[in-house]
Design an enzyme around this catalytic site. Sequence first.
Site, PDB file in Angstrom:
ATOM      1  N   GLY A 707       0.795  -1.229   0.000  1.00 21.87           N
ATOM      2  CA  GLY A 707       0.000   0.000   0.000  1.00 21.87           C
ATOM      3  C   GLY A 707       0.819   1.266   0.000  1.00 21.87           C
ATOM      4  CD  GLU A 708       5.073   1.628   3.609  1.00 21.59           C
ATOM      5  OE1 GLU A 708       6.131   2.171   3.206  1.00 21.59           O
ATOM      6  OE2 GLU A 708       5.007   0.932   4.622  1.00 21.59           O
ATOM      7  CB  ALA A 709       3.210   6.176  -2.527  1.00 18.28           C
ATOM      8  CB  ILE A 712       3.573   1.372  -5.466  1.00 19.36           C
ATOM      9  CG1 ILE A 712       2.619   0.650  -4.505  1.00 19.36           C
ATOM     10  CG2 ILE A 712       3.045   1.323  -6.891  1.00 19.36           C
ATOM     11  CD1 ILE A 712       1.244   1.271  -4.425  1.00 19.36           C
TER      12      ILE A 712
END
Length: 1311
Positions: A707-709, A712
């Site tokens: 979920g962490e940008a 990603i």
Amino acid sequence: MAAKSSHSQNLFLTRALEKILSERELRRSQHQELRKACETALKEIKVELKKPSTSSSPEVLVVADKYYQPFELACRCSVPRITITALDCLQKLIANGALRGNQPDPDNPDKRLIDRIINTICSCFVGVQTDEGVELQIIKALLTILTAGTVEVHGATVLQAVRSCYNIFLASRNIINQVTAKACLTQILTTLYQKMELEVSGETAARNGSAVGSSDQPLTPADTTSTRHDSEVVDGKLEEVASELVERVLAKVVRETRERGEGEEGSGRADEDKPEDPHPITSSITHDDTSSLNQSDIVGTPSRNHQGGSGGHHFRSPLQKDCYMVFRSLCRLSMKGVSDIHDVRSHELRSKILSLELIASILQNGGEVFKAEEVFIGAVKQYLCVALSKNGVSSVPQVVELSLSIFLALFQTFKIHLKMQIEVFFKEIFLNILESATSSFQHKWLVLEALGRVCNDSQHVVDIYLNYDCDLSLFNIFEHVIGELSKIAQGRQPMELGATTHQEKMLRVKGLDCLVSILKCMVEWSRAHYIDPATTGLNTVRVIRADEKETAPGQSVANDVVDSGTGGDGDERGVAAGGWRHGSLSGKLGVGTGGGEGEVGARVEEFETRKKRKEKMQQGIQLFGTKPKKGVKFLQENGLLGDTPDNVAQLFHSDNRLDKAAVGDYLGESDDYCKAVMYAYIDQMDFTGMDFVAALRLLLSKFRLPGEAQKIDRLMEKFAGRYCETNTKLDIFASADAAYVLAYSIIMLTTDLHSSQVKKKMTKEEYIKMNRGINDHKDLPREYLEAIYDKIAMKEIKMSSQSVRRSTIGRSVMGVSEKQRRVIYQKEMLEASETAKALVEGMKNSASDFITATHVEHVKAMFKVSWTPFLAAFSVALRDGDDPEMVSLCLDGFRCAIRISCIFSLDLERDAYIKGLAKFTMLTTSVGLAEMKPKNIEVIKSLCNVAYTDGNYLQDSWMDVFHCVSQLELAQLVGTGVKTRYLTTSSSARPQRGGGAKGKISQSSRTGVDAVLTGTDQKRIDSIKEQVGETSSQTVVVAVDRIFTGSTRLDSQAIVDFVEALCATSNAELSNPTHPRMFSLQKIIEISYYNMDRIRLEWSRMWEVLGAHFNTVGGLPNEEVSFFVVDSLRQLSMKFLEKGELANFRFQKEFLRPFEHIMKRSGAVTIRDMVVRCVTQMVSSKAGNVRSGWKNIFSVFHLAASDTDTAIVEMAFETTDLIFRNHFLASIASFHDAIKCLSEFACNAAFPDTSMEAIRIIRSCAKNVADSPQLFHVSEEAAADPDHIWSRAWFPIMLELSTVISRCKLDVRTR
């Protein structure tokens, strides 16, 4: 005979044509061609019959093949009566061998006439409008053709015939025709596969015969004539058999249909009420299945390696190819979908059920060729397994039942070829249905039935454990099945809404039955290690003695002991005393001798090592799910994973057990090692030639995107670089930066379009606008971005079904309606089916070695990983249920589990099961007799049976057995109303193991019977008496008695454990100062008598315990107990003295020592008097057998000499005087003890006369020493030593006289 056959065939052909001509409808103009064809054929036949016969063939045979056209025209006419007549004639002509159709078709030379005949017959069926009589004649004709030995049919024609019967079953409204079509299909397939088996066996026999017959003499003309005649006879018989077969099938169908009664008739009428289908049913077996067949494959000489058009498979012959094509077609038919509304009368569902039934029939009747040929193994993998993956989770119970029966047949026959597929079936189908809260009772029951059949085969059970639970990369099938069955047996399985109590009970009983079956298989498998009590203890001596007369010189007696008869238990037969069972089971287990044992032992260790590694792997995977970095480190430290990033990346790719969210988190970490792993992970993927969205789908199907940008960002950056690296010729991206930004934007688009939390969805224009200028300050083509948007909108990027964990399985369905439950179940099973299908399709060409278990030691590891769920299931079910069937299964499970833990010396497991069984006797619990039920009586019997059959292995667990037996005796006193004083107060406590007199007694709490009876009023006592009356039944009493009488069956170590536990229990019973019980003490005396014939070595070890116990209880303040002990010791001693003793042995000294100990410790005059009387009786009756025991006798009299009781002193002295007068020579080895005894008599001031008599006897002893010194010489060397007589005789006399002088009064000294 040939002439007669020819005449009948000619006559039948003529009458058949005349019968068609006689039909009234032929007068019509539309049948003019048929009428002319019949008339022409009859004229030609008459002309042919008028031809002159030859000497070799006196009767002219008219070949019916030339006159086929009239029958073809009759079949194609629209008049049912004419069609029925033509079909009937064709069937009979073929059955009688008059019509064979082997020559080419005149209109189509590429095909044979028989293909045209079958096509004509099949064309008579036109769908639901077909006349019922025509349908029946079609079935009869096709059955005759395909089962006759005179007709050869291959390729597409076979499929066409099968398809016609198949469609008649589906479309016919007549129930008889339906059942007939089904029966004929079964018979056709059976015949087809039997022909294939016979063909291969014939080829093998021909090859063997050619090798043998090459040296034989050539055939003579007479032999040739005989052979030709035999073939004619055989052809005639085949024709008769075919005709009989048709009539038999039809008669059977009619009979079965009539027996079904009104239910079937009602179903038939319901079918008739359905609206007619205006169009014929489409062929269920499509032409796609035959499109690849070439005519050259059907016609011609069969070749050894016949290659057909089916995927490049090589076939032995066209017949084998036919079998393959039919099998493949049925598998494809079974995969066709059905409507959501499951109407049992629908063509789709009936077709699926029929195809599955036919497949099951093929598997059950298949021979060795079908089981061993690669083409059929490949078909099973490629088609049948895929079909089962879909049908196994069907919402129709009948489909599931058939699928499971097919799976069981596959498991029985093809398991060595289907290792990977079997894992999928168990994991994705069996366990999913059992775990699901939405699956119906019927589905769960069917799966349990299938598991029950697997669990009944010991080879299957052990093979499953070895091949799956010991394989590092496969699912633990055995362990998970046991766990799920345990939940079901405990009643903890999720149930569908509206399930009845009876259904829940049925599932629990079935779960218990499966668990017990598994344990019985394990017991059967480990039987070779079981030591039957019938071959140990005293029975060993008896068996050897019985066999000594029959043992030949040089033959080992041990072999006869091994093969001796049965023991006390009915199930233990032919088991070796040394541990190995000879006979069929040993052969099955591969138990050998010599070098083979080392190899097998190494193999067993290899599996144990595998299992330990797998357990470590599972720990690491579980740790990885919560703490990914620690999980990877754990695996590396335990040698399960390499240290390089490539190794970790390969693990992430290959192991589906890893938590996919944890994989994503680990790959997105920022530290150098995790980044290296992420780079290696993506570099191991090949995106060559793939569309950008497809490549991104492939990447994100393997793990859950974190979920962490920032995480990603790192993943998309590396993905973009790898995509551009593998697609260098793709010129759409100016650089990897453009691919990176586009990948990130696709992730955002996916979240936006498919997230329920986003209310306002991104439009296509907004998406295109978001990606402007990303391609080196230029725009990507608009069409390209629109296509990406459409793809994402149509299908979300998500993990594959193989990677997603199904969260709905097993969830609660409380408050859900039946309709909602079905919807949820269909969704769950659809997902499971897709997963299973994808896995199975990916395994079509995979091969994995399947290991067949051969060693008994595997059972030990199996039991160690499964004993806790077994115990939980049996304990909970026994606690909750009073149903006799459930109780019986639980007790069987306890007995089997105890047997296994005993055989493999698993002390913890054995103690747990015995304690659990003892708890359910209700004799040791706090509620005790107040809750006694019939099931508790059965538990008591089972515990006694375990003690009887497995006594050699119980060790410390004897404590639990005897504690229950002791409490049972007290319960019997309550139930029978005997000795009511025990009902008011008691403080008997549970014994603690410490060995004989060393056993400690715990009195901190009251348990069992005592806890209930303490402080109860009379009314309560009367109620308890009524409840426990059954404990005094004959069966319980006999079961308890067998424990003690069976002590003779125990081996040398087991009898010691037995005695130690019994003595500890006796200590506990006798520790009550007010109301001691002597039950166990009585049993000690009984087992001493039973085991009197044991060898001296075993008795010495027993007596170490028994003697210490007698020393303890003989000195208790309760005179009743002490009196019983002394009297019992007297009886035992008399028995032992009867045996006598050789010189220099000391066993008499050991077993007479308790008399001395009791004499010394007891403060009761009556007890001391009893001891003296017992010893006096032994001297009076068995003095001639006493050897080393004289020392104890004199020690007892020495203690009696200092007593103050006149009777004791006088009796002791009289016996001592008797010994010196009559048995002086026998007791001379204990001369010092004798003189010491006389000295004590002389020093007793209370009895001066006795003192004087004692001194007199001492003086007479001195005279004997002086007169006969040789009596004291124990050897020739001692006789030569002058000091020997002084140390042996004179020194004791002088020493004791000096004692007398120093201790006695003056008058005694001077007299």
